[in-house]
Write a protein that holds these residues in place. Structure first.
Motif, PDB file in Angstrom:
ATOM      1  N   ALA A 127       0.750  -1.039  -0.015  1.00  0.00           N
ATOM      2  CA  ALA A 127       0.100  -0.020   0.017  1.00  0.00           C
ATOM      3  C   ALA A 127       0.753   1.295  -0.012  1.00  0.00           C
ATOM      4  N   PRO A 129       0.871   4.235  -1.449  1.00  0.00           N
ATOM      5  CA  PRO A 129       0.160   5.366  -1.178  1.00  0.00           C
ATOM      6  C   PRO A 129      -0.131   5.896   0.428  1.00  0.00           C
ATOM      7  N   VAL A 130      -0.823   4.799   0.756  1.00  0.00           N
ATOM      8  CA  VAL A 130      -1.317   4.903   2.121  1.00  0.00           C
ATOM      9  C   VAL A 130      -0.033   5.106   3.010  1.00  0.00           C
ATOM     10  N   TYR A 133       1.718   8.504   2.967  1.00  0.00           N
ATOM     11  CA  TYR A 133       0.429   9.619   3.450  1.00  0.00           C
ATOM     12  C   TYR A 133       0.749   9.381   4.930  1.00  0.00           C
ATOM     13  N   LEU A 134       0.834   8.183   5.571  1.00  0.00           N
ATOM     14  CA  LEU A 134       1.181   7.978   7.145  1.00  0.00           C
ATOM     15  C   LEU A 134       2.385   8.495   7.595  1.00  0.00           C
TER      16      LEU A 134
END
Length: 167
Positions: A127, A129-130, A133-134
């Motif tokens: 993941a 992109p996730v 972001y995190l």
């Protein structure tokens, strides 16, 4: 999975020596991470400094979400160290195919403090992109806590104002 790079910079009203001392103290690292993460360092580790062994796994670090839930584990390893100026941590993490964190401390542009910059390069296992972001949110949080601890009034989150600019 794609490699992700992020850079965050915060200007603080302290000397480069004070910013370095903060950045290499375990309490400084813990404070920057709280309350989102609690890091459990290897038992024998007391600080990060010129005597820190390079290119050697110093032990395992556990990361606990909100201090309760284990979410990741790393084999802590520093690969470069220029005392008073920069360090590079390249640790094996369960969540990442690769992880590189460089912290650089320089005099601020106005000469009235220090600039703390984190350069991150990592490849998540899942993941992207996730995770990107995190990690960006987490380092924005770290820079906000860094700014607050070292005397910046009204510290802001990444991308807004002097504290925690993200690129």
């Amino acid at each position: 999975m794609a490699k992700v790079t992020l850079t965050m910079t915060t200007d603080v009203p302290v000397s480069t020596g004070e910013a370095w001392a903060w950045s290499t103290s375990l309490e400084g690292v813990r404070t920057e991470m709280r309350p989102l993460l609690k890091v459990v360092f290897p038992k024998a580790m007391t600080h990060i400094g010129p005597d820190t062994a390079l290119n050697t796994v110093l032990g395992r670090c556990q990361f606990l979400l909100f201090g309760l839930f284990p979410i990741d584990m790393s084999k802590l390893r520093f690969t470069e160290m220029v005392p008073g100026h920069r360090f590079v941590e390249e640790s094996d993490l369960l969540s990442m195919r690769s992880w590189r964190h460089e912290r650089v401390i320089t005099p601020s542009a106005d000469g009235r403090g220090a600039q703390v910059t984190d350069h991150l390069a990592f490849t998540p296992r899942l993941a992207t992109p996730v995770v990107r972001y995190l990690v960006k949110l987490f380092f924005a949080h770290r820079h906000k806590k860094l700014a607050q601890a070292l005397g910046v009034r009204g510290a802001t989150v990444a991308g807004r104002g002097a504290a925690g600019r993200a690129r």
